[in-house]
Structure formats: structure tokens, C-alpha cells
Design a protein around this motif. Structure first.
Motif, short mmCIF file in Angstrom:
data_model
loop_
_atom_site.label_atom_id
_atom_site.label_comp_id
_atom_site.label_asym_id
_atom_site.label_seq_id
_atom_site.Cartn_x
_atom_site.Cartn_y
_atom_site.Cartn_z
N PRO A 1 -3.80 -48.06 2.04
CA PRO A 1 -4.30 -48.11 -0.01
C PRO A 1 -3.51 -46.72 -0.79
O PRO A 1 -4.63 -46.16 -0.78
N ILE A 2 -2.28 -46.07 -0.80
CA ILE A 2 -1.51 -45.12 -1.19
C ILE A 2 -1.52 -45.38 -2.65
O ILE A 2 -0.85 -46.29 -2.85
N ALA A 3 -1.97 -44.99 -3.87
CA ALA A 3 -1.63 -44.87 -4.93
C ALA A 3 -0.58 -44.27 -5.21
O ALA A 3 0.57 -43.53 -4.12
N ALA A 4 0.17 -44.32 -6.52
CA ALA A 4 1.60 -43.97 -6.66
C ALA A 4 1.46 -42.23 -6.88
O ALA A 4 2.60 -42.30 -6.64
N ASN A 5 0.96 -42.12 -7.36
CA ASN A 5 0.95 -40.13 -7.61
C ASN A 5 -0.34 -40.00 -6.42
O ASN A 5 -0.60 -38.49 -6.20
N ALA A 6 -0.47 -40.12 -4.95
CA ALA A 6 -0.50 -39.49 -3.58
C ALA A 6 0.10 -38.57 -3.95
O ALA A 6 1.16 -38.36 -3.13
N LEU A 7 -0.93 -37.82 -3.08
CA LEU A 7 -0.05 -36.22 -2.83
C LEU A 7 0.84 -36.54 -1.96
O LEU A 7 0.51 -36.47 -0.62
N ILE A 8 2.05 -35.80 -1.80
CA ILE A 8 2.80 -35.28 -0.75
C ILE A 8 2.82 -33.82 -0.22
O ILE A 8 2.76 -32.91 -0.64
N GLU A 9 2.76 -34.29 1.05
CA GLU A 9 3.07 -32.32 1.20
C GLU A 9 3.71 -32.00 1.09
O GLU A 9 5.31 -31.55 1.00
N GLY A 10 3.66 -30.12 0.08
CA GLY A 10 4.31 -29.56 -0.68
C GLY A 10 5.12 -29.99 -1.76
O GLY A 10 5.34 -29.85 -2.55
N TYR A 11 3.64 -30.47 -2.18
CA TYR A 11 3.74 -31.01 -3.64
C TYR A 11 3.40 -30.17 -4.89
O TYR A 11 3.07 -29.08 -4.32
N PRO A 12 4.27 -29.86 -5.66
CA PRO A 12 4.70 -30.77 -6.50
C PRO A 12 5.97 -30.68 -6.73
O PRO A 12 6.50 -32.08 -6.65
N LYS A 13 7.05 -30.04 -6.00
CA LYS A 13 8.19 -31.09 -5.40
C LYS A 13 8.07 -30.57 -4.22
O LYS A 13 8.43 -29.54 -2.90
N PRO A 14 7.63 -31.65 -2.87
CA PRO A 14 8.09 -31.25 -1.63
C PRO A 14 9.14 -31.18 -0.13
O PRO A 14 8.57 -30.71 0.33
N GLY A 15 10.64 -31.19 -1.21
CA GLY A 15 11.12 -30.92 -0.45
C GLY A 15 11.32 -31.46 0.96
O GLY A 15 11.24 -32.56 1.10
N ASN A 16 12.00 -30.63 1.69
CA ASN A 16 12.80 -31.28 3.20
C ASN A 16 11.76 -31.79 4.52
O ASN A 16 11.94 -30.89 5.34
#
Length: 399
Positions: free
Chosen positions: A117-132
């Protein structure tokens, strides 16, 4: 596409979970409050009071290997550094959140199949520019009481991919199969080891914290299930090593919010979860953190900690082995339907810790689930325990 009707338990009782809050009592949204809920039962190794357990005989060697003068570092806080938030984010969703497939990469063979159940706008570590970085995605389902975690996650045109995916049943003492990784290098859940602002604001953290060191041993101790090193030195800490802030360490001069964190480090300690910077402890980003106060924690050194007596240290020579789950049956009734007609999938499984049905269903409890396929579909039951995974399939023909 397949329509699925899955019966979920909407409320897990306090008695069943042994904690002050309930899974369904969490607040849906990004970086929200769990309102007292603590994942996994109170007897889980993450949640047990270790303040009076003996010091490990190898404690001094391990602390010296890490570096006795290395300072504690909170790897979370308010604001951004180089357009990245500080910490590992999470989101809480309702059981109605649409589930999507996740394309799996590097560790596909040690991952749990979706959907998730992962939304398209789910937060990725490093958001708003997650990087590498590690690019973790952490999602808690408040109605099903499942925890979904991705490592090295990306989303493109609404479709998710990741190098590893793990699903955790937050109502039981769940673990990965021995030697399997997770979204964390140690085979551990990431979320449960985070320091969160809602806990500190409430006055107490009721679980161990997650931490990293530059070099670990080619070994693990529970609750970890995976190593990520070639170093065989017994002075190097195995994954799962638990450090405890010494009872004699005076925390009275620290601000109140720091004292909450330090009290948890005395009562629950911190568990080695990954290779990284020396004694960096993990937390969730939140603009309400006081970075000035958090920085005061950097005055604490590794010499102020001790290693809690460890259980069996597992190396390549003594990893436990055992039988995979036994799937006695996995059936569909009926097996041939018209589009839009309901089908009941039923199964009989023994010695399984958790079960997942793909596609479109996801993790399940009980012994049956109702699906409504709109096209001919082969369903796969994945039954997993601490030793391995077994699978079985059944095909429903839609005409």
C-alpha cells in the motif's frame, strides 16, 4: 487489474499486543503520531527492558574496536542539509490504501512479494531530493497492522521499484529467515528502531534504537538475521549487537528531550543494524526537533556504553537450519468464473510465521480470502518461517 475483497482486523487489542496503544489508533498521514502504539509484542527483543542484563564478556574489545572516543551522533533532526531532510521518514496509511506492485532488483530472492500500500507520493529517505543514499520507504498499515519497508526505492510514472522489500507482521515476534537480509543490512525492521518526535514529546521511548558502525563482523545475533561483512575478528560487533548507555552516566544536565532519548538508551539500548558512520543513531525527520539540543548528544562517547550480554553469535559455521513451512493445500473455489464473480482462496499451512498471496492480495492472516479476478490469474501463496519459504499456486480461469 483484479478487484480484491480482503477481510482485515480493524482493531488489535491492548492485551494481544501488550502495549499502551493500538495499531488502529495510529494517525494516518506522513510523519504522524502512533499515539502510543509500539510495533511487535512487549516481549519482543526490540521492546524488552535490558537495563539489568549482564555486560558481555567481550564488551571492552568491541567498544575499543568501534573506537572508545567516537562520539554519539543523532542522524536525524529538523530542517534540511543539501536539500535533504535529516532522518528516515515514514507514513501511516489506512487499510483502504490502494496496493501496488513493486519491481524488485538486487535482493529479489530475499524479498517479500507485494502488492504493497504505497502511494505515489510516499516519502523516500532524503526527500525532497533523495539522492543516492539508502532511499528507504516505510509504510505502516494501521488497519491490517502490517509494516512495509523498501530499500533503494524509486518511483517513476507512479510505478515503484526497489532492491529489497520486507513485510512485517506487527502483531507477532516476526523475523526474517536466517541469513536473509531486509530493507536493513542486518535483516531487521528499520522503522522500529527510529527515534520519533511523537514519542519524545509524550515523554518516553519504549523500544531500542537503531545504530550503525563503520565495520561489523561476519556474524549476527538475534534479532538480526544477516551479516554484511567479511571481517571475522571477534572484536568486531556482529549485526544485532546491543549497546547500553551505562547506568552510571549522569543525564541530569541534558535538556528534557535529550533525557528521553538517553533514558531509552539505558533501558532498551541500541541495536546494530547497518554499516555506516560510527554510533550514528537513527530517527525520523521532524521540524519540531531542537537541533541544538540534539547536538549536545555528541558529547557522549562510545566509552560511555557497554555491550549487553549477547545470545548465540551466528557465523557461517553455525547458522540454524530447519524445515520450510509445509503447505498442505492451496485451493480456489470456484476455479472457473465469469468476470466480476467472487472466488475464495483457501489454504492449510503449518510451521509458517507469515503468509503472502500474490498478485493483488498481499499479506494475509487466517486460512482464506475472497478475490474478484477480472482476468485469468495464477495466485501464489508464499509461506515463510525462520528457515525458508515455501510456495504453492492455483489458477482461476475467467471466461
Amino acid at each position: 487489474m483484479l478487484a480484491v475483497a480482503v477481510a482485515v482486523v480493524s482493531l488489535f487489542s491492548v492485551a494481544a499486543l501488550g502495549q499502551a496503544g493500538t495499531c488502529s489508533g495510529m494517525t494516518a498521514g506522513q510523519l504522524t503520531s502512533l499515539n502510543g502504539f509500539v510495533p511487535f509484542p512487549s516481549a519482543n527483543l526490540w521492546n524488552t527492558d535490558i537495563s539489568t542484563l549482564p555486560v558481555d564478556p567481550n564488551s571492552t574489545n568491541i567498544i575499543n574496536f568501534i573506537g572508545s572516543t567516537v562520539t554519539l551522533h543523532p542522524d536525524f533532526g529538523a530542517g534540511q542539509i543539501r536539500n535533504q531532510t535529516i532522518g528516515i521518514p515514514y507514513q501511516v496509511v489506512a487499510g483502504t490504501q490502494a496496493k501496488v506492485n513493486v519491481t524488485l532488483g538486487l535482493y529479489f530472492d530475499e524479498s517479500d512479494p507485494g502488492p504493497e500500500p504505497i502511494a505515489a507520493n510516499a516519502l523516500i529517505e532524503g526527500y525532497p531530493k533523495p539522492g543516492n543514499g539508502d532511499r528507504h520507504v516505510l509504510v505502516l498499515d494501521k488497519d491490517g497492522c502490517w509494516l512495509y519497508e523498501l530499500f533503494n526505492a524509486s518511483v517513476k510514472n507512479g510505478k515503484w521499484s526497489a532492491d529489497q522489500a520486507s513485510i512485517w507482521d506487527m502483531t507477532i515476534n516476526d523475523q526474517r529467515p536466517y541469513t536473509w537480509t531486509s530493507a536493513d543490512a542486518a535483516g531487521l525492521p528499520v522503522f522500529v528502531g527510529l527515534a520519533r518526535y511523537d514519542e519524545v514529546a509524550a515523554g518516553a521511548i519504549h523500544h531500542a534504537l537503531r545504530f550503525t558502525v563503520p565495520s561489523s563482523q561476519r556474524a549476527f545475533v538475534l534479532p538480526a538475521t544477516h551479516w554484511a561483512s567479511t571481517n571475522t575478528s571477534t572484536s568486531a560487533p556482529p549485526m544485532g549487537t546491543r549497546l547500553r548507555l551505562k547506568a552510571s552516566f549522569d543525564i541530569s544536565g541534558f535538556p528534557a528531550d535529550d533525557q528521553v532519548i538517553l533514558t531509552a538508551l539505558k533501558k532498551y539500548g541500541m541495536i546494530l543494524a547497518d554499516n555506516g558512520s560510527a554510533i550514528f543513531i537513527s530517527g525520523a525527520p521532524d521540524d519540531r526537533w531542537n537541533n541544538t539540543n540534539l547536538n549536545l548528544l555528541k558529547s557522549i562517547t562510545a566509552s560511555n556504553f557497554e555491550v549487553v550480554q549477547q545470545g548465540t553469535i551466528y557465523t557461517p559455521g553455525n547458522v540454524p537450519t530447519g524445515a520450510a513451512p509445509t503447505i498442505s493445500s492451496f485451493t480456489a473455489n470456484p476455479t472457473s468464473v465469469s468476470a466480476g464473480q467472487s472466488v475464495t482462496l483457501s489454504w492449510s499451512v503449518s510451521s509458517s510465521t507469515y503468509n503472502i498471496i500474490a498478485p493483488q492480495v498481499g499479506p494475509v492472516r487466517g486460512t482464506s480470502v475472497v478475490v474478484v479476478p477480472t482476468a485469468t490469474t495464477t495466485y501464489t501463496l508464499n509461506a515463510t518461517n525462520q528457515f525458508d519459504r515455501s510456495t504453492a499456486t492455483v489458477t482461476v480461469t475467467v471466461h
